[in-house]
Design an enzyme around this catalytic site. Structure first.
Site, PDB file in Angstrom:
ATOM      1  N   THR A 176     -35.095 -22.283  41.053  1.00 27.89           N
ATOM      2  CA  THR A 176     -36.546 -22.097  41.016  1.00 27.89           C
ATOM      3  C   THR A 176     -37.271 -23.252  41.713  1.00 27.89           C
ATOM      4  O   THR A 176     -38.111 -23.050  42.594  1.00 27.89           O
ATOM      5  CB  THR A 176     -37.019 -21.998  39.550  1.00 27.89           C
ATOM      6  OG1 THR A 176     -36.327 -20.912  38.952  1.00 27.89           O
ATOM      7  CG2 THR A 176     -38.509 -21.775  39.452  1.00 27.89           C
TER       8      THR A 176
ATOM      9  N   GLY B  87     -36.649 -32.243  33.563  1.00 29.21           N
ATOM     10  CA  GLY B  87     -35.629 -31.938  32.562  1.00 29.21           C
ATOM     11  C   GLY B  87     -34.729 -33.118  32.259  1.00 29.21           C
ATOM     12  O   GLY B  87     -33.932 -33.089  31.313  1.00 29.21           O
TER      13      GLY B  87
ATOM     14  N   SER C 160     -42.393 -33.057  33.735  1.00 29.79           N
ATOM     15  CA  SER C 160     -42.291 -31.597  33.626  1.00 29.79           C
ATOM     16  C   SER C 160     -43.563 -30.891  34.089  1.00 29.79           C
ATOM     17  O   SER C 160     -44.625 -31.502  34.268  1.00 29.79           O
ATOM     18  CB  SER C 160     -42.011 -31.214  32.170  1.00 29.79           C
ATOM     19  OG  SER C 160     -43.220 -31.288  31.423  1.00 29.79           O
ATOM     20  N   CYS C 161     -43.440 -29.586  34.253  1.00 28.58           N
ATOM     21  CA  CYS C 161     -44.591 -28.777  34.711  1.00 28.58           C
ATOM     22  C   CYS C 161     -45.752 -28.871  33.716  1.00 28.58           C
ATOM     23  O   CYS C 161     -46.919 -28.999  34.120  1.00 28.58           O
ATOM     24  CB  CYS C 161     -44.165 -27.326  34.891  1.00 28.58           C
ATOM     25  SG  CYS C 161     -43.187 -26.669  33.530  1.00 28.58           S
ATOM     26  N   ASN C 162     -45.454 -28.832  32.420  1.00 29.54           N
ATOM     27  CA  ASN C 162     -46.528 -28.919  31.424  1.00 29.54           C
ATOM     28  C   ASN C 162     -47.206 -30.279  31.467  1.00 29.54           C
ATOM     29  O   ASN C 162     -48.437 -30.380  31.428  1.00 29.54           O
ATOM     30  CB  ASN C 162     -45.958 -28.675  30.020  1.00 29.54           C
ATOM     31  CG  ASN C 162     -45.764 -27.197  29.739  1.00 29.54           C
ATOM     32  OD1 ASN C 162     -46.725 -26.432  29.717  1.00 29.54           O
ATOM     33  ND2 ASN C 162     -44.516 -26.787  29.535  1.00 29.54           N
TER      34      ASN C 162
ATOM     35  N   ARG D  18     -44.094 -20.276  28.543  1.00 36.20           N
ATOM     36  CA  ARG D  18     -43.327 -19.063  28.889  1.00 36.20           C
ATOM     37  C   ARG D  18     -41.875 -19.254  28.409  1.00 36.20           C
ATOM     38  O   ARG D  18     -41.345 -20.366  28.416  1.00 36.20           O
ATOM     39  CB  ARG D  18     -43.401 -18.797  30.396  1.00 36.20           C
ATOM     40  CG  ARG D  18     -42.833 -19.911  31.286  1.00 36.20           C
ATOM     41  CD  ARG D  18     -41.351 -19.696  31.537  1.00 36.20           C
ATOM     42  NE  ARG D  18     -40.740 -20.675  32.411  1.00 36.20           N
ATOM     43  CZ  ARG D  18     -40.050 -21.723  31.982  1.00 36.20           C
ATOM     44  NH1 ARG D  18     -39.958 -21.991  30.692  1.00 36.20           N
ATOM     45  NH2 ARG D  18     -39.447 -22.518  32.844  1.00 36.20           N
TER      46      ARG D  18
ATOM     47  N   HIS E 268     -47.561 -20.979  31.884  1.00 35.06           N
ATOM     48  CA  HIS E 268     -47.868 -21.618  30.597  1.00 35.06           C
ATOM     49  C   HIS E 268     -49.384 -21.593  30.407  1.00 35.06           C
ATOM     50  O   HIS E 268     -50.140 -21.689  31.385  1.00 35.06           O
ATOM     51  CB  HIS E 268     -47.444 -23.080  30.586  1.00 35.06           C
ATOM     52  CG  HIS E 268     -45.992 -23.331  30.852  1.00 35.06           C
ATOM     53  ND1 HIS E 268     -44.977 -22.792  30.097  1.00 35.06           N
ATOM     54  CD2 HIS E 268     -45.380 -24.114  31.785  1.00 35.06           C
ATOM     55  CE1 HIS E 268     -43.811 -23.230  30.554  1.00 35.06           C
ATOM     56  NE2 HIS E 268     -44.016 -24.025  31.575  1.00 35.06           N
TER      57      HIS E 268
HETATM   58  P1  NAD Z   1     -32.548 -23.370  38.054  1.00 32.90           P
HETATM   59  O1  NAD Z   1     -31.521 -23.018  37.060  1.00 32.90           O
HETATM   60  O2  NAD Z   1     -33.509 -22.323  38.536  1.00 32.90           O
HETATM   61  O3  NAD Z   1     -31.868 -23.970  39.367  1.00 32.90           O
HETATM   62  C1  NAD Z   1     -30.844 -24.915  39.309  1.00 32.90           C
HETATM   63  C2  NAD Z   1     -29.933 -24.721  40.543  1.00 32.90           C
HETATM   64  O4  NAD Z   1     -28.947 -25.733  40.542  1.00 32.90           O
HETATM   65  C3  NAD Z   1     -29.206 -23.387  40.537  1.00 32.90           C
HETATM   66  O5  NAD Z   1     -29.207 -22.896  41.866  1.00 32.90           O
HETATM   67  C4  NAD Z   1     -27.790 -23.766  40.099  1.00 32.90           C
HETATM   68  O6  NAD Z   1     -26.835 -22.876  40.656  1.00 32.90           O
HETATM   69  C5  NAD Z   1     -27.645 -25.128  40.708  1.00 32.90           C
HETATM   70  N1  NAD Z   1     -26.682 -26.003  40.039  1.00 32.90           N
HETATM   71  C6  NAD Z   1     -26.220 -25.954  38.782  1.00 32.90           C
HETATM   72  N2  NAD Z   1     -25.420 -27.012  38.519  1.00 32.90           N
HETATM   73  C7  NAD Z   1     -25.391 -27.733  39.662  1.00 32.90           C
HETATM   74  C8  NAD Z   1     -24.743 -28.916  40.048  1.00 32.90           C
HETATM   75  N3  NAD Z   1     -23.975 -29.609  39.178  1.00 32.90           N
HETATM   76  N4  NAD Z   1     -24.940 -29.392  41.294  1.00 32.90           N
HETATM   77  C9  NAD Z   1     -25.737 -28.732  42.176  1.00 32.90           C
HETATM   78  N5  NAD Z   1     -26.388 -27.581  41.860  1.00 32.90           N
HETATM   79  C10 NAD Z   1     -26.203 -27.102  40.617  1.00 32.90           C
HETATM   80  O7  NAD Z   1     -33.338 -24.619  37.469  1.00 32.90           O
HETATM   81  P2  NAD Z   1     -34.869 -24.985  37.706  1.00 32.90           P
HETATM   82  O8  NAD Z   1     -35.714 -24.136  36.824  1.00 32.90           O
HETATM   83  O9  NAD Z   1     -35.130 -25.023  39.164  1.00 32.90           O
HETATM   84  O10 NAD Z   1     -34.915 -26.439  37.068  1.00 32.90           O
HETATM   85  C11 NAD Z   1     -34.455 -27.580  37.787  1.00 32.90           C
HETATM   86  C12 NAD Z   1     -35.072 -28.811  37.160  1.00 32.90           C
HETATM   87  O11 NAD Z   1     -36.502 -28.718  37.276  1.00 32.90           O
HETATM   88  C13 NAD Z   1     -34.814 -29.019  35.658  1.00 32.90           C
HETATM   89  O12 NAD Z   1     -34.775 -30.399  35.385  1.00 32.90           O
HETATM   90  C14 NAD Z   1     -36.033 -28.406  35.004  1.00 32.90           C
HETATM   91  O13 NAD Z   1     -36.282 -28.933  33.718  1.00 32.90           O
HETATM   92  C15 NAD Z   1     -37.117 -28.819  35.994  1.00 32.90           C
HETATM   93  N6  NAD Z   1     -38.302 -27.976  35.986  1.00 32.90           N
HETATM   94  C16 NAD Z   1     -38.214 -26.627  35.893  1.00 32.90           C
HETATM   95  C17 NAD Z   1     -39.362 -25.861  35.862  1.00 32.90           C
HETATM   96  C18 NAD Z   1     -39.337 -24.384  35.702  1.00 32.90           C
HETATM   97  O14 NAD Z   1     -40.239 -23.844  35.096  1.00 32.90           O
HETATM   98  N7  NAD Z   1     -38.359 -23.675  36.221  1.00 32.90           N
HETATM   99  C19 NAD Z   1     -40.617 -26.472  35.987  1.00 32.90           C
HETATM  100  C20 NAD Z   1     -40.675 -27.869  36.161  1.00 32.90           C
HETATM  101  C21 NAD Z   1     -39.517 -28.613  36.144  1.00 32.90           C
END
Ligand code: NAD
Length: 351
Positions: free
Chosen positions: A11, A110, A139-141, A168, A220
Site C-alpha cells: 500500500t 508501524g 503513522s497516518c493517524n 478503518r 479514518h
Molecule cells: P503492506 O502489507 O501493504 O505492504 C508491505 C509490502 O512489503 C508487501 O508488498 C509485502 O509483500 C512486502 N514484504 C513483506 N515482508 C517483507 C520483507 N521482509 N522485505 C521486503 N518486503 C516485504 O503494508 P503497508 O500497509 O504498506 O504498511 C507498510 C508500513 O507503513 C507499516 O509500517 C505500516 O504500519 C505503515 N503504514 C501503513 C498505512 C496503511 O494504512 N496501510 C498507513 C501509514 C503507515
C-alpha cells in the site's frame, strides 16, 4: 539526482515509488519484494528494477517470469536513500543491514520510535531528520493530527488536545482484517500510542488520543477537540486551516458529508488511485465552545504519509530546509485543493 530504493512494495511502498518518480530531483533505484505479485509485474512493465528481499525467494520470481536485478542488498548499495515500507515490525529488523551498508533509511509508522534516530511528520521535526541516518515517518493517524495541531500551535497558545480516532479495519486489499460486525477499542488501554508520538514532537500541546476500529476500509475519521488559552474565533481558525496546503477544508453544502463521498471526490478529480494526500477537515464541523475548538477530519490512510516520506528523503539527504523541502514536495505532487475550498476562507487569516 537522488537515487531512492523502496523496500516493500505494498500500500505505502507503491505510492511512495510513484511520488519519487514525480520529483524532478529524484529517481527510483529499484524496488524490493518478498514474493511475486501482480503489482511487482506491473512495476516491471514500467521499467522499474525488481530486487529479491529474500535470497531463497529469488527462484520464485524467476518461475513467475519476473526478472530479478539482484538481492535487496544490491538495491541498498545502489541507493542514496532507502524507503523501507515493509509490514510493521519488519523495518526495524532491516536497520542493522542498512547501517552496515551506510545507506540512510526512512522507516514507516508501524516501527517502534526507538528504532529510528528521529521521528518526523509534516512541519514537525524535519530539522532533526537532517542530521539522522534512520528517520521514521509517524503513522497516518498521527500525521493527520499533527497537520492540524502543528499550525494551530504555531499561531496560538494551546492548553492541550483530545482526539477520538475511528480507524478503518484494514485496507481494501486486506480481506483478512476486521472487525466484520463490531466496534473494537484499539487498544483498550488509554491513551492510544498516537499520543506518545504527538507529545514527543509537539511537547507543549499535551494530547490524549483514544482509538476504535470499525468495519470499513475507506479512511479514518477523527473527532478532535483543541483547548486554547483564550477563546478562539472559528472564522479565523477556518481561514488558517484553509491556508495549509496539506489540509483540505471541505466546503459545506456540497454533500461531501461521508468518507464514501470523499473517496468518490478523490476519483473525480483524477488523482492517482483516487488518493487524497491532504487531511480533510469539514469546514462546517469547526465549532467553538468557550476555550475549546471542535472539528471532524478524515484521513486517507493509504496515501497521507506519502508527502512526508518525500520530505523525509530530502531531509535525510541533507537537502533544502524544511519549508522549502515541503514546498518542493507539494509542487511536484500537486498538493493543495484550494480551488475546492469555500471562497470565504481564501482571504488571509487576520487576528
Ligand atoms: P503492506 O502489507 O501493504 O505492504 C508491505 C509490502 O512489503 C508487501 O508488498 C509485502 O509483500 C512486502 N514484504 C513483506 N515482508 C517483507 C520483507 N521482509 N522485505 C521486503 N518486503 C516485504 O503494508 P503497508 O500497509 O504498506 O504498511 C507498510 C508500513 O507503513 C507499516 O509500517 C505500516 O504500519 C505503515 N503504514 C501503513 C498505512 C496503511 O494504512 N496501510 C498507513 C501509514 C503507515
Amino acid at each position: 539526482m537522488l537515487r531512492v530504493g523502496v523496500n516493500g512494495y505494498g500500500t505505502i511502498g507503491k505510492r511512495v515509488t510513484d511520488a519519487i518518480i514525480d520529483q524532478p530531483d529524484m529517481r527510483v533505484a529499484g524496488i524490493a519484494k518478498r514474493s511475486p505479485s501482480l503489482d511487482a509485474a506491473a512495476a516491471r512493465e514500467r521499467g522499474i528494477d525488481l530486487f529479491a528481499a529474500d535470497r531463497d525467494g529469488q527462484a520464485d520470481f524467476e518461475d513467475a517470469g519476473l526478472a530479478i536485478a539482484g538481492p535487496v542488498e544490491e538495491l541498498v548499495d545502489r541507493s542514496d536513500v532507502i524507503v523501507d515500507a515493509t509490514p510493521a515490525g519488519c523495518g526495524e529488523e532491516h536497520v542493522p543491514m542498512y547501517r552496515r551498508r551506510g545507506t540512510p533509511v526512512i522507516l514507516q509508522g508501524g516501527e517502534a520510535a526507538d528504532a529510528a534516530d528521529a521521528s518526523l511528520t509534516g512541519r514537525l521535526n524535519t530539522d532533526a531528520a537532517r542530521s539522522a541516518r534512520v528517520v521514521r515517518v509517524v503513522s497516518c493517524n498521527t500525521t493527520g493530527l499533527a497537520r492540524t495541531l502543528g499550525p494551530l500551535a504555531d499561531r496560538f497558545p494551546l492548553d492541550g488536545a483530545q482526539a477520538t480516532l475511528i480507524r478503518r479495519g484494514g485496507d481494501p486489499d486486506q480481506p483478512d482484517r476486521g472487525p466484520i460486525d463490531d466496534i473494537v477499542p484499539d487498544p483498550v488501554t488509554l491513551p492510544s500510542h498516537h499520543a506518545r508520538d504527538l507529545n514527543r514532537m509537539l511537547p507543549d500541546v499535551h494530547t490524549v488520543t483514544m482509538a476504535v476500529r470499525v468495519p470499513c476500509t475507506r479512511m479514518h475519521l477523527h473527532a478532535v477537540t483543541v483547548r486554547f488559552e483564550q477563546p478562539p474565533d472559528a472564522r479565523v481558525i477556518r481561514r488558517q486551516l484553509a491556508e495549509e496546503p496539506r489540509i483540505f477544508l471541505i466546503p459545506g453544502g456540497h454533500g461531501a458529508d461521508s468518507l464514501g463521498a470523499l473517496t468518490v471526490f478523490g476519483e473525480d478529480i483524477a488523482r492517482p488511485r483516487g488518493d487524497i494526500w491532504e487531511t480533510c477537515v469539514w469546514a462546517e464541523s469547526i465549532a467553538v465552545t468557550g476555550r475549546e475548538l471542535h472539528l471532524f477530519q478524515a484521513i486517507d490512510q493509504r496515501c497521507n504519509v506519502v508527502p512526508e516520506n518525500i520530505d523525509a528523503i530530502r531531509a535525510i539527504a541533507g537537502g533544502p530546509g524544511p519549508a522549502e523541502g515541503r514546498g518542493r514536495t507539494n509542487e511536484a505532487l500537486g498538493i493543495g485543493l484550494t480551488e475546492h475550498q469555500p471562497a470565504t476562507t481564501r482571504e488571509p487569516a487576520t487576528r
